[in-house]
Design a protein around this motif. Sequence first.
Motif, PDB file in Angstrom:
ATOM      1  N   ASP A 144       0.813  -1.220   0.000  1.00  0.00           N
ATOM      2  CA  ASP A 144       0.000   0.000   0.000  1.00  0.00           C
ATOM      3  C   ASP A 144       0.844   1.267   0.000  1.00  0.00           C
ATOM      4  O   ASP A 144       0.321   2.380   0.139  1.00  0.00           O
ATOM      5  N   GLY A 145       2.155   1.133  -0.132  1.00  0.00           N
ATOM      6  CA  GLY A 145       3.041   2.278  -0.167  1.00  0.00           C
ATOM      7  C   GLY A 145       3.644   2.654   1.168  1.00  0.00           C
ATOM      8  O   GLY A 145       4.524   3.528   1.239  1.00  0.00           O
ATOM      9  N   TYR A 146       3.211   2.004   2.235  1.00  0.00           N
ATOM     10  CA  TYR A 146       3.723   2.292   3.573  1.00  0.00           C
ATOM     11  C   TYR A 146       5.115   1.699   3.735  1.00  0.00           C
ATOM     12  O   TYR A 146       5.461   0.697   3.110  1.00  0.00           O
ATOM     13  N   SER A 147       5.915   2.307   4.613  1.00  0.00           N
ATOM     14  CA  SER A 147       7.224   1.745   4.920  1.00  0.00           C
ATOM     15  C   SER A 147       7.639   2.143   6.326  1.00  0.00           C
ATOM     16  O   SER A 147       7.176   3.147   6.873  1.00  0.00           O
ATOM     17  N   ASP A 148       8.498   1.337   6.919  1.00  0.00           N
ATOM     18  CA  ASP A 148       9.082   1.631   8.224  1.00  0.00           C
ATOM     19  C   ASP A 148      10.349   0.795   8.341  1.00  0.00           C
ATOM     20  O   ASP A 148      10.679   0.012   7.436  1.00  0.00           O
ATOM     21  N   SER A 149      11.057   0.957   9.455  1.00  0.00           N
ATOM     22  CA  SER A 149      12.322   0.240   9.601  1.00  0.00           C
ATOM     23  C   SER A 149      12.597  -0.051  11.061  1.00  0.00           C
ATOM     24  O   SER A 149      11.986   0.546  11.961  1.00  0.00           O
ATOM     25  N   ILE A 150      13.519  -0.976  11.275  1.00  0.00           N
ATOM     26  CA  ILE A 150      14.045  -1.244  12.609  1.00  0.00           C
ATOM     27  C   ILE A 150      15.565  -1.297  12.506  1.00  0.00           C
ATOM     28  O   ILE A 150      16.112  -1.540  11.424  1.00  0.00           O
ATOM     29  N   PRO A 151      16.264  -1.083  13.614  1.00  0.00           N
ATOM     30  CA  PRO A 151      17.721  -1.156  13.564  1.00  0.00           C
ATOM     31  C   PRO A 151      18.197  -2.549  13.155  1.00  0.00           C
ATOM     32  O   PRO A 151      17.556  -3.566  13.470  1.00  0.00           O
ATOM     33  N   PHE A 152      19.322  -2.592  12.459  1.00  0.00           N
ATOM     34  CA  PHE A 152      19.891  -3.858  12.009  1.00  0.00           C
ATOM     35  C   PHE A 152      20.107  -4.812  13.177  1.00  0.00           C
ATOM     36  O   PHE A 152      19.808  -6.008  13.090  1.00  0.00           O
ATOM     37  N   GLU A 153      20.609  -4.285  14.291  1.00  0.00           N
ATOM     38  CA  GLU A 153      20.860  -5.126  15.463  1.00  0.00           C
ATOM     39  C   GLU A 153      19.571  -5.778  15.961  1.00  0.00           C
ATOM     40  O   GLU A 153      19.571  -6.952  16.322  1.00  0.00           O
ATOM     41  N   ARG A 154      18.465  -5.022  15.960  1.00  0.00           N
ATOM     42  CA  ARG A 154      17.179  -5.581  16.389  1.00  0.00           C
ATOM     43  C   ARG A 154      16.693  -6.635  15.403  1.00  0.00           C
ATOM     44  O   ARG A 154      16.140  -7.663  15.785  1.00  0.00           O
ATOM     45  N   ALA A 155      16.904  -6.399  14.132  1.00  0.00           N
ATOM     46  CA  ALA A 155      16.466  -7.340  13.103  1.00  0.00           C
ATOM     47  C   ALA A 155      17.156  -8.687  13.237  1.00  0.00           C
ATOM     48  O   ALA A 155      16.592  -9.734  12.872  1.00  0.00           O
ATOM     49  N   MET A 156      18.378  -8.703  13.778  1.00  0.00           N
ATOM     50  CA  MET A 156      19.151  -9.927  13.868  1.00  0.00           C
ATOM     51  C   MET A 156      19.002 -10.638  15.203  1.00  0.00           C
ATOM     52  O   MET A 156      19.732 -11.585  15.493  1.00  0.00           O
ATOM     53  N   LYS A 157      18.047 -10.230  16.035  1.00  0.00           N
ATOM     54  CA  LYS A 157      17.864 -10.866  17.345  1.00  0.00           C
ATOM     55  C   LYS A 157      17.316 -12.286  17.241  1.00  0.00           C
ATOM     56  O   LYS A 157      17.495 -13.107  18.126  1.00  0.00           O
ATOM     57  N   GLY A 158      16.574 -12.577  16.197  1.00  0.00           N
ATOM     58  CA  GLY A 158      16.043 -13.924  16.017  1.00  0.00           C
ATOM     59  C   GLY A 158      14.576 -14.065  16.330  1.00  0.00           C
ATOM     60  O   GLY A 158      13.952 -15.075  15.960  1.00  0.00           O
ATOM     61  N   ASP A 159      13.971 -13.082  17.020  1.00  0.00           N
ATOM     62  CA  ASP A 159      12.558 -13.182  17.373  1.00  0.00           C
ATOM     63  C   ASP A 159      11.659 -12.377  16.443  1.00  0.00           C
ATOM     64  O   ASP A 159      10.439 -12.402  16.580  1.00  0.00           O
ATOM     65  N   VAL A 160      12.241 -11.669  15.469  1.00  0.00           N
ATOM     66  CA  VAL A 160      11.468 -10.914  14.481  1.00  0.00           C
ATOM     67  C   VAL A 160      11.046 -11.868  13.373  1.00  0.00           C
ATOM     68  O   VAL A 160      11.885 -12.568  12.800  1.00  0.00           O
ATOM     69  N   LEU A 161       9.754 -11.894  13.076  1.00  0.00           N
ATOM     70  CA  LEU A 161       9.224 -12.875  12.128  1.00  0.00           C
ATOM     71  C   LEU A 161       8.668 -12.231  10.867  1.00  0.00           C
ATOM     72  O   LEU A 161       8.029 -11.173  10.921  1.00  0.00           O
ATOM     73  N   VAL A 162       8.902 -12.900   9.748  1.00  0.00           N
ATOM     74  CA  VAL A 162       8.180 -12.639   8.503  1.00  0.00           C
ATOM     75  C   VAL A 162       7.019 -13.625   8.509  1.00  0.00           C
ATOM     76  O   VAL A 162       7.196 -14.825   8.290  1.00  0.00           O
ATOM     77  N   THR A 163       5.838 -13.132   8.780  1.00  0.00           N
ATOM     78  CA  THR A 163       4.710 -13.973   9.201  1.00  0.00           C
ATOM     79  C   THR A 163       3.695 -14.184   8.085  1.00  0.00           C
ATOM     80  O   THR A 163       3.344 -13.245   7.363  1.00  0.00           O
ATOM     81  N   HIS A 164       3.207 -15.434   7.984  1.00  0.00           N
ATOM     82  CA  HIS A 164       2.173 -15.757   6.992  1.00  0.00           C
ATOM     83  C   HIS A 164       0.926 -16.373   7.610  1.00  0.00           C
ATOM     84  O   HIS A 164      -0.072 -16.573   6.905  1.00  0.00           O
ATOM     85  N   THR A 165       0.969 -16.677   8.905  1.00  0.00           N
ATOM     86  CA  THR A 165      -0.156 -17.364   9.564  1.00  0.00           C
ATOM     87  C   THR A 165      -0.476 -16.669  10.879  1.00  0.00           C
ATOM     88  O   THR A 165       0.424 -16.284  11.626  1.00  0.00           O
ATOM     89  N   MET A 166      -1.771 -16.521  11.156  1.00  0.00           N
ATOM     90  CA  MET A 166      -2.245 -15.851  12.364  1.00  0.00           C
ATOM     91  C   MET A 166      -3.271 -16.737  13.054  1.00  0.00           C
ATOM     92  O   MET A 166      -4.313 -17.056  12.476  1.00  0.00           O
ATOM     93  N   ASN A 167      -2.961 -17.173  14.251  1.00  0.00           N
ATOM     94  CA  ASN A 167      -3.868 -18.039  15.006  1.00  0.00           C
ATOM     95  C   ASN A 167      -4.297 -19.275  14.218  1.00  0.00           C
ATOM     96  O   ASN A 167      -5.460 -19.687  14.226  1.00  0.00           O
ATOM     97  N   GLY A 168      -3.334 -19.858  13.515  1.00  0.00           N
ATOM     98  CA  GLY A 168      -3.563 -21.133  12.845  1.00  0.00           C
ATOM     99  C   GLY A 168      -4.184 -21.058  11.466  1.00  0.00           C
ATOM    100  O   GLY A 168      -4.403 -22.103  10.836  1.00  0.00           O
ATOM    101  N   VAL A 169      -4.472 -19.860  10.967  1.00  0.00           N
ATOM    102  CA  VAL A 169      -5.060 -19.727   9.627  1.00  0.00           C
ATOM    103  C   VAL A 169      -4.233 -18.751   8.806  1.00  0.00           C
ATOM    104  O   VAL A 169      -3.427 -17.980   9.333  1.00  0.00           O
ATOM    105  N   THR A 170      -4.463 -18.789   7.491  1.00  0.00           N
ATOM    106  CA  THR A 170      -3.786 -17.855   6.599  1.00  0.00           C
ATOM    107  C   THR A 170      -4.002 -16.423   7.079  1.00  0.00           C
ATOM    108  O   THR A 170      -5.100 -16.037   7.466  1.00  0.00           O
TER     109      THR A 170
END
Length: 333
Positions: A144-170
């Motif tokens: 939709d044209g929106y954008s934001d960012s997080i620090p590189f160090e935060r991105a590499m913590k391991g708990d940040v997810l690229v998510t495709h499922t919410m509560n067991g469904v698409t």
Amino acid sequence: MRGFSRRDFLKIAGGLAFAATVPFPRPSVSGMLGRIFGSQASETLPITPNDEFYITSYRSPPDVRLHKWALSIKGLVERPMVLTYSEVLARPSVSEIVTLECIGNGVAGEAISTARWEGIPLKTLLQEAGVSPRGDDVIFRAADGYSDSIPFERAMKGDVLVTHTMNGVTLPRGHGFPVRMIVPGIYGMKSVQWLTDIEVVDHDYKGYYEKKGWSDDASVKTMSRIDRPVYGDTIQGLEYTMKGIAFAGTRGVALVEVSMDGGATWQAANLEPPLSPYAWVFWSYRWKIRAAGDYSIMVRATDGAGQLQTSYEQAPYPEGATGLDEVGVTVES
């Protein structure tokens, strides 16, 4: 209609100020007014159903066509990647229970919800792409044209997810289909929905709301809320169980206290174990009431780092609301 207390005014004013400043839809007004005016509201659940999860968006949800959609990973990486939806789903995934809160949420507001999210750790994708240690920010761009960012160090913590499922469904369209970010402990504006692009850059990137003066760090403030009783309730009898939630992001909640005398004295509440290190905490307190009369009930939380929730009243702009929830009730013996 019952009159407003000063605290109730702050709850609504904070939400309205945010809505007037940026084009996020407001939290459920009917739910908020239900709490304020003493109507029977549904119990808050440990996991929020998808159709009750709060919704915010930069614009109306885009209509993403999967045959045209792809996720690109680029910038300061040795091996740029482009993943189709089927390739995203085919990759090993993990699940996390994470509470998200809107930065525009007022004191004790309802723009906060919890879900079980499933997806790929961002760290895994960046490492596969051969990310450069020169990275400063990781930018997330949306359909939709929106954008934001997080620090590189935060991105590499391991708990940040690229998510495709919410509560067991698409992932529902209204919550970012086909893919969105989930960044624990950071206000929801950083968990970009309808994701199309991840870019590692060597500079500090300001997203849409940061350019309007909102916080770039966007770490959630410690909050607590009284869900039971609600403002204006009449309590029958001299025993009553209060209930509510508290949240402090990845810091966790160590203590919740309640006051029945407007903050003069405080008592420790009982805490239920959180569903994850990233989820809200449910609290309760069995109140043994000494006498009938009018009472002012307040709540405060202490986070896992030992920091007490501030009583200083601040509107959501620019860093998130602060202050203590307070409800007035009448006890009849």
